[in-house]
Write a protein that holds these residues in place. Structure first.
Motif, PDB file in Angstrom:
ATOM      1  N   GLU A  10       0.623  -0.963   0.366  1.00 30.98           N
ATOM      2  CA  GLU A  10      -0.147  -0.285  -0.253  1.00 30.98           C
ATOM      3  C   GLU A  10       0.988   0.674  -0.463  1.00 30.98           C
ATOM      4  O   GLU A  10       1.658   1.230   0.588  1.00 30.98           O
ATOM      5  N   GLY A  11       0.476   2.271  -0.420  1.00 31.65           N
ATOM      6  CA  GLY A  11       0.448   3.466  -0.435  1.00 31.65           C
ATOM      7  C   GLY A  11       1.664   4.641  -1.771  1.00 31.65           C
ATOM      8  O   GLY A  11       2.446   4.909  -1.833  1.00 31.65           O
ATOM      9  N   VAL A  12       2.141   3.639  -2.901  1.00 31.87           N
ATOM     10  CA  VAL A  12       2.488   4.022  -4.151  1.00 31.87           C
ATOM     11  C   VAL A  12       1.698   5.319  -4.242  1.00 31.87           C
ATOM     12  O   VAL A  12       0.605   4.645  -4.643  1.00 31.87           O
ATOM     13  N   GLU A  13       2.866   5.873  -5.247  1.00 28.09           N
ATOM     14  CA  GLU A  13       1.469   7.073  -5.632  1.00 28.09           C
ATOM     15  C   GLU A  13       1.525   6.544  -7.376  1.00 28.09           C
ATOM     16  O   GLU A  13       2.705   5.938  -7.611  1.00 28.09           O
ATOM     17  N   GLN A  14      -0.085   6.463  -7.768  1.00 28.49           N
ATOM     18  CA  GLN A  14      -0.142   5.729  -8.774  1.00 28.49           C
ATOM     19  C   GLN A  14       0.534   6.641  -9.867  1.00 28.49           C
ATOM     20  O   GLN A  14       0.985   5.144 -10.689  1.00 28.49           O
ATOM     21  N   VAL A  15       0.494   7.548 -10.291  1.00 28.65           N
ATOM     22  CA  VAL A  15       0.740   8.301 -10.993  1.00 28.65           C
ATOM     23  C   VAL A  15       2.565   7.868 -11.662  1.00 28.65           C
ATOM     24  O   VAL A  15       3.112   7.892 -12.297  1.00 28.65           O
ATOM     25  N   GLU A  16       3.270   7.537 -10.440  1.00 26.22           N
ATOM     26  CA  GLU A  16       4.521   7.475 -10.021  1.00 26.22           C
ATOM     27  C   GLU A  16       5.001   6.515 -10.847  1.00 26.22           C
ATOM     28  O   GLU A  16       6.459   5.897 -10.716  1.00 26.22           O
ATOM     29  N   LEU A  17       3.958   5.536 -10.690  1.00 30.83           N
ATOM     30  CA  LEU A  17       3.998   3.737 -10.791  1.00 30.83           C
ATOM     31  C   LEU A  17       3.644   4.077 -12.954  1.00 30.83           C
ATOM     32  O   LEU A  17       4.485   3.048 -13.387  1.00 30.83           O
ATOM     33  N   THR A  18       2.578   4.689 -12.354  1.00 31.47           N
ATOM     34  CA  THR A  18       2.305   3.868 -14.211  1.00 31.47           C
ATOM     35  C   THR A  18       2.688   4.755 -15.401  1.00 31.47           C
ATOM     36  O   THR A  18       2.973   4.435 -16.817  1.00 31.47           O
ATOM     37  N   GLU A  19       3.086   5.935 -15.125  1.00 30.38           N
ATOM     38  CA  GLU A  19       3.959   6.342 -16.093  1.00 30.38           C
ATOM     39  C   GLU A  19       5.404   6.061 -16.867  1.00 30.38           C
ATOM     40  O   GLU A  19       5.400   6.071 -17.637  1.00 30.38           O
ATOM     41  N   THR A 157      17.532  10.214  -9.747  1.00 33.50           N
ATOM     42  CA  THR A 157      16.517  10.547  -9.309  1.00 33.50           C
ATOM     43  C   THR A 157      15.381  12.550  -9.674  1.00 33.50           C
ATOM     44  O   THR A 157      15.459  13.375 -10.376  1.00 33.50           O
ATOM     45  N   SER A 158      14.347  12.582  -9.441  1.00 28.33           N
ATOM     46  CA  SER A 158      13.729  13.449  -9.757  1.00 28.33           C
ATOM     47  C   SER A 158      12.771  14.099  -8.080  1.00 28.33           C
ATOM     48  O   SER A 158      12.299  12.825  -7.124  1.00 28.33           O
ATOM     49  N   ARG A 159      12.014  15.176  -8.608  1.00 23.10           N
ATOM     50  CA  ARG A 159      11.102  15.430  -7.415  1.00 23.10           C
ATOM     51  C   ARG A 159       9.947  14.637  -7.152  1.00 23.10           C
ATOM     52  O   ARG A 159       9.195  14.503  -5.751  1.00 23.10           O
ATOM     53  N   LYS A 160       9.052  14.838  -7.944  1.00 30.16           N
ATOM     54  CA  LYS A 160       7.363  15.227  -7.775  1.00 30.16           C
ATOM     55  C   LYS A 160       7.026  14.902  -9.368  1.00 30.16           C
ATOM     56  O   LYS A 160       7.331  14.225 -10.626  1.00 30.16           O
ATOM     57  N   PRO A 161       5.794  14.588  -9.005  1.00 22.62           N
ATOM     58  CA  PRO A 161       4.535  14.253 -10.336  1.00 22.62           C
ATOM     59  C   PRO A 161       5.008  15.002 -11.694  1.00 22.62           C
ATOM     60  O   PRO A 161       5.081  14.473 -13.038  1.00 22.62           O
ATOM     61  N   GLY A 162       4.794  15.800 -11.249  1.00 20.94           N
ATOM     62  CA  GLY A 162       5.399  16.987 -12.314  1.00 20.94           C
ATOM     63  C   GLY A 162       6.580  17.121 -13.206  1.00 20.94           C
ATOM     64  O   GLY A 162       6.597  17.596 -14.530  1.00 20.94           O
ATOM     65  N   ASP A 163       7.526  15.486 -12.360  1.00 23.11           N
ATOM     66  CA  ASP A 163       8.874  15.541 -13.406  1.00 23.11           C
ATOM     67  C   ASP A 163       8.900  14.613 -14.063  1.00 23.11           C
ATOM     68  O   ASP A 163       9.604  14.341 -14.506  1.00 23.11           O
TER      69      ASP A 163
END
Length: 183
Positions: A10-19, A157-163
């Motif tokens: 539990e807890g993965v940020e979906q967009v950071e997995l799917t993209e 490494t990257s900072r956030k979903p916007g990246d």
């Protein structure tokens, strides 16, 4: 290339997995979802439950030797759960020990801090991790994407979903370069 994606149940940020997953598939590589338990993982859209995803391999049975690279998606809870699991920490550390490239976004470097692999490296993350990274001997920078090759492998490494767009393009390029160098 066979690329591991390590995520807690539990807890993965979906967009950071799917993209990143889709970017890996679009590049003709094989993404493999590794978790601490079999079954499915529950992704989140920030604090709200999102979709579930089937686990392909359990970390206690997986070996970094079976993969060409590692992607660590973020989410606040995801790396926090993973860093408490000795097998997950050892799995992530194994990529560094074996000289294989690693990509981590947002809060995911927490797992790398726990694995003691940020010392002497320059990386970025969600800003709240900067003190943890510095305390672990790393240098934190506020950049969209940071590639560090100070060590046996390259770390992206990257900072956030916007990246995410820049993150995906960069790690795919680095993975391809390091994969060619090894083969």
């Amino acid at each position: 290339m066979r690329i591991a994606f390590l995520a807690a149940p539990e807890g993965v940020e979906q967009v950071e997995l799917t993209e990143p997953w889709q970017a890996v598939k679009d590049a003709g590589h094989e993404p493999v979802l590794v978790s601490t338990r079999p079954g499915e993982i529950q992704a989140f859209d920030h604090l709200d439950k999102a979709d579930t995803f089937p686990v392909d391999a359990v970390v206690r049975e997986a070996s970094p030797d079976s993969f060409d690279a590692l992607v660590l998606p973020g989410g606040v809870a995801n790396p926090d759960f993973l860093r408490l699991d000795e097998k997950a920490v050892a799995f992530a550390r194994g990529f560094f020990d074996n000289g294989r490239p690693v990509a981590a976004i947002c809060h995911a470097p927490w797992l790398l801090v726990e694995a003691d692999v940020v010392r002497g490296r320059e990386l970025t993350s969600w800003p709240s991790l900067r003190t943890d990274i510095r305390n672990a001997g790393g240098t934190w920078v506020n950049e969209q994407v940071k590639v560090c090759d100070n060590g046996p492998n390259k770390l992206v490494t990257s900072r956030k979903p916007g990246d995410l767009k820049a993150f995906c393009e960069t790690f795919l390029e680095v993975f391809a370069e390091q994969g060619q160098g090894a083969g």
